[in-house]
Structures are given as structure tokens and as C-alpha cells.
Design a protein around this motif. Sequence first.
Motif, short mmCIF file in Angstrom:
data_model
loop_
_atom_site.label_atom_id
_atom_site.label_comp_id
_atom_site.label_asym_id
_atom_site.label_seq_id
_atom_site.Cartn_x
_atom_site.Cartn_y
_atom_site.Cartn_z
N SER A 73 50.83 60.34 125.48
CA SER A 73 51.70 61.36 126.09
C SER A 73 51.13 62.73 126.03
N VAL A 74 51.01 63.23 127.10
CA VAL A 74 50.65 64.56 127.50
C VAL A 74 51.72 65.48 127.99
N GLY A 75 51.82 66.43 127.44
CA GLY A 75 52.70 67.63 127.84
C GLY A 75 51.94 68.59 128.83
N ARG A 98 56.08 50.11 124.24
CA ARG A 98 55.69 49.79 125.09
C ARG A 98 54.15 50.24 125.59
N ARG A 99 53.56 50.91 124.89
CA ARG A 99 52.15 51.44 125.09
C ARG A 99 52.25 52.13 126.55
N LEU A 100 53.14 52.57 126.79
CA LEU A 100 53.33 53.53 128.19
C LEU A 100 52.51 55.06 128.06
N ALA A 101 51.81 55.26 129.05
CA ALA A 101 51.64 56.67 129.19
C ALA A 101 52.65 57.67 129.51
N MET A 102 52.50 58.84 129.22
CA MET A 102 53.47 59.75 129.60
C MET A 102 52.99 61.03 130.07
N LEU A 103 53.13 61.56 131.17
CA LEU A 103 52.96 63.00 131.52
C LEU A 103 54.50 63.72 131.72
N TYR A 104 54.54 64.56 130.62
CA TYR A 104 55.63 65.05 130.35
C TYR A 104 55.91 66.79 130.73
N ILE A 105 56.51 66.98 131.79
CA ILE A 105 56.49 68.30 132.10
C ILE A 105 57.79 69.06 131.71
#
Lengths: 348, 271
Positions: free
Chosen positions: A57-59, A224-231
Motif C-alpha cells: 500500500s502506497v500513500g 487478500r494481498r491487494l495493492a493499494m494506491l491511497y490518495i
Amino acid sequence: MHGAATAGHREDGVTGPAPTPPAALLSIRALRVDLRAEGELRRVIHDVTLDVAEGESVGLVGESGSGKSMTARAVARLLPEGAVTGGEIVFDGEPVLTLRGAALRRFRRGGIATIFQDPAAHINPVRTIGDHLTEGLRLVRGVDAREAERRAAAMLGEVGIAGGERRLRQHPHELSGGMLQRVMIASVLLDEPRLILADEPTTALDVTTQSEVMALLSELSRERRLAMLYITHDLELAAGVCDRTAVMYAGAVMEVQRSAALNDGPLNPYTAALLAARPRVDARSDRLEAIAGRPRSAFEAPEGCVFADRCPHVEDACVAERQELRPLAGGLVRCRRAEELRGRLGHA
Amino acid sequence: MPEPVVAVEDLRKEFPVPGAPGLVAVDDVSFELERGESLAVIGESGSGKTTLARMLVGLETPTAGRIEIDGEDRSRPGRRARERLERGRRIQLVFQNPYSSLDRRQPARACIAEMLDLHFGLSPDERDARVRELCEQVGLDERQAGALPRALSGGQRQRVAIARALAVRPQVLVLDEAVASLDVSIQAQILNLLADIRAQEDISYIVVSHDLAVVRQISDKGFVMEHGRVVERGSTVDLLDAPQHPYTQLLRRSVPGPGWTPQRRQRGVHA
């Protein structure tokens, strides 16, 4: 750039950025976006480079006009009509900006799902929650109606909404904002994406609801091992949820670091200024360290370093040349004085 | 003990609901605001904090209870224009969204001048001098003072709204989420400005906010509202550092900060 440029039209050929590391699920390289406004092209993003690895996960943090939402829209291929892009976005090995037709539909169906700030604006108000949740399953995946309902109700349970069967028959106006955002999360998870784009998903919610919705989102995506781009505009919120945080200003990524390190060791003066400007809940300061002036958009940023006109550490050379994003201390930074300022930027 | 500038006693607001018992938005709220003090009204949506603010400035009529401002009974909105103006010279409200609270066809300078004309019989020279003084106090330059709201940024618009409120030299400024929609760097400027104004003028604040960090920065004491009721009150430091009520504790825990991770209250919640 004249004539009928369409969304996603590339201005140039391959610009030759570094090859994508194999670990990155999403790789954004030297992204540039111009939007058409009042008959002319206006730059809203001038240089975004960012990777999101599988399950990471990346902010992406910035103030208004920084280009953070436009970056998300470029990734989701939701840029407004007439947008001109440069640079490269690669998702799962496929270039995103040039996708067309069937390939674009496939990309939208599978890989990336978006959660927006205002769930009410993205759920059809005259149809039921059940319709909204099962539509994709029925129409895209060919799941039969009964099974789709079963899965939707189960997913509502996962996002903390009890009585799923009954909820499926309700309409959006019968649910609170926090509930609707949970429904949004459920619908996104039903798509089984590999990357979630969350664009200020909790900004319209109360703080206590925000905390719950963010906890839910990060828990479920981790499971779920989902990637996230969190804005988000909230540096501390991003740091609390994301593995790494990128800070944007005036259409450029200024810094990328592990979230845990960002607060105490910002590498870019803008990040430091942003941290110092925020009032703190645990201590009052005599005077907040406000940043002079106002946030700039990419098209009104100065010629050299985009933060030069507001930066307390500016020197003549900063004004003279644009800065590149470069590695430092395990992160990335765009500031020519970064080495020299390192360790001096953190706030008390 | 000098008398408080605002004294509110058992204030209640019920909104009628057709075919149902009324909705109690504010439920027996009492508080006092001393001169020069800054009081925070803390709450989330539906807490009744904005209804409370609107009753204070006379935009809503209380169902029951008493509001005293500067020693005068202001429990009901003034019926005559003169009464409303009198109240307006004592208490002013700054809204969250300056764009919707400013006239989009009126330049900043004219907006402030109109306020002065409404309340005081100043000569054109005196008035213009006071407009300049107010613009300077809130940090609006010549160009910005002549600009329409749409040509101003969010922070600049909020400066105009603050200058307009200060024009009457009110004793009390009610700030209803006044910095909530501003960017962090701009928010800091406005919070500093509000601190400066309180240091310069004989003015008290009522800070209506959900943001505990903002509350910490600009209030001395406060109370927490939930569903229209006051659940906890005290000095700002005590409220934030040693919250007693479970709801205050939850609010405090929900604020992101260094080392913070979001928490789920429970699995299975209700709408």
C-alpha cells in the motif's frame, strides 16, 4: 499538440525511462498530463514517478492542485476528454496509457478498482444496493443471480454490515455515508482487483467513521494481498495506513519514503514544511509554522524547483534548474540540497 | 468575578418531524464563555454543534432555554432589524465554506464596506480607512481586496469572511469549522491569524470543530457533544490528554498521528 487529441493520446514516443523492476505491479514513469482548459493545454502533472508492488500500500499525499487525484485518474484511464499524456504507466507488464478497445475493457474489468471520495455520487440512487453489488458479477462474470446475491451478502458481512440479505434490497439514501463507503469497498472487492485506487475515500466521513473505514480497507486488502494506491491530503492518515508514502507538490512527486520514516526524517523541505504546518493533537505550538503563499498547480509552478518560491531553504541554483527525483536514504527525493539538509528537516 | 460574555442555559432545539416525535438536535446544553476566552464545541456530524452555533447568532430559534450575550437576553432572534443589528455587533459567525457565504458578485472590499455601512454611520473616508485597516489585519493585499471571490483562493476567501466578521468589532466570533476545508499550509496561516486577532482585540471565540488538533491549537476549554448532548467538558488540555467519557476517548483515538493505525470498533455495525 493541436487538433483532436483524445484522452490518453501520447504526445511522444517512448521517452526511455529506466526499465520497470519486475516486482512492481504498477509502475508510473515520468508521467506528464496536460488538460485542455479555455482552449489551451494546461499542465497538471509534470513528473510523477512511482511504483506500487504486489500487495503493497502506497500513500500519495498532496494539497489541492498537487495533481494527486489526476495521477489516480491517469492510472484508472479516467482522464477528461482531450487530456494529453506523456511518460509511461505500466500495470502488470502492460502499458496502460495506450490501451484501447477490448484491451481497455479487460483492464477496467479486472486489474484496478477505484473507491472515490463521495460514494453517493458513484452509486445509482434509484437502484438497490443489491443491483449495484451484483451487476458486475452477473454481467461481466456470468454468475447467476442467486449466486451473485449470495456472494454480495457475504461480502457485506466482510465489510462489517450485518443483515446483508436485507441490505441488498435497500436504496443508497437509506444508508449513512460511512455505510455507503463500506458498500463501495464491498463492490470493489467483489471485482477481485489486484490494485485498489482509493481517492480520498474517507474525507467526507466523520473521524471515528474514517478510522473504521480505513482499518477495514487496510485489513481486507492485506488479507487478500491487494495493492493499494491511497490518495489523501492527510499525511498522518497515509502514514498510518500505508507501507510507503509519496508526497506530491505542483504536479511532481517530491519524495517517496517508508511511512514510518517520513515523520521523523523527511527528505524534502516541502514534506518537512507540511509536517510542521499541521497543528498537533498532542501538543499546542505557540505558533504554527505556516508555509508562505499558497499551493501551486503544475502550470503555475516556478521554472526551477517547483517549490522554490515557498521554500525556506531556497538558493539561487534551486531557481535555475528543474530537479529530478533521485534515490537517497532508501527513499526518493527531488531536492538539490537533500543530502546537505538531511537530518535538519525533521521537526521536534 | 466578571460576568461572562456568553451565558447559555438549558438550551434546546427540536425540529418537527411529520408524523413522529420531534428530532432533538440540541438537548439541554449549558455553558459560559468568559471575556477573551476561546471555547471549543467538539462534535461530529449530527452532534448538534452547528445548530447550537446558529442559535447563538440568531439564525435559529431555540425551542427552550436561554442565551445571554453581553448581559442581554438573546434567547430569540431579534424581531426588528435594529435588534438583529445590535446582536450582530456583539456576535459574528464565520462559516466553513467561504465561497458560499460570500456574494460572488461583490469584491472583498465592497463586502467589508457594506458591513460597515450597515452598522455604523461612517464618512466615506473613515469607512475606506477602516476597510484598509481590516484588509491589512487579515493579510489581504490591494489586488485581493479588489478581487471577486472566484479570483481568490480558499484561504483568501476565508480571510475576507473573517475581515467582514471583525468589521463590527464583535465581542464574540463563532468559527463553525472555519478552517476545515483549507489546505494544511493555508490552515496554519489562518490559525495563526486567529491567534493574532485574539491577542490584539478584546474578543472571545467559540470554535465549532470536529478536528481535535485544531481545537488544541486555538481553544482554552471546551465540551464534547454527541447526539445533541454534552458528554464531557473541561479544559482543552484535560479533554485531549485525559478524556473521561468513552465517546471522547474514541474521538481522541481516531485522530491519526505518529505511530497511529486505524482501529475497528467492532465487527457488525448499524447504519
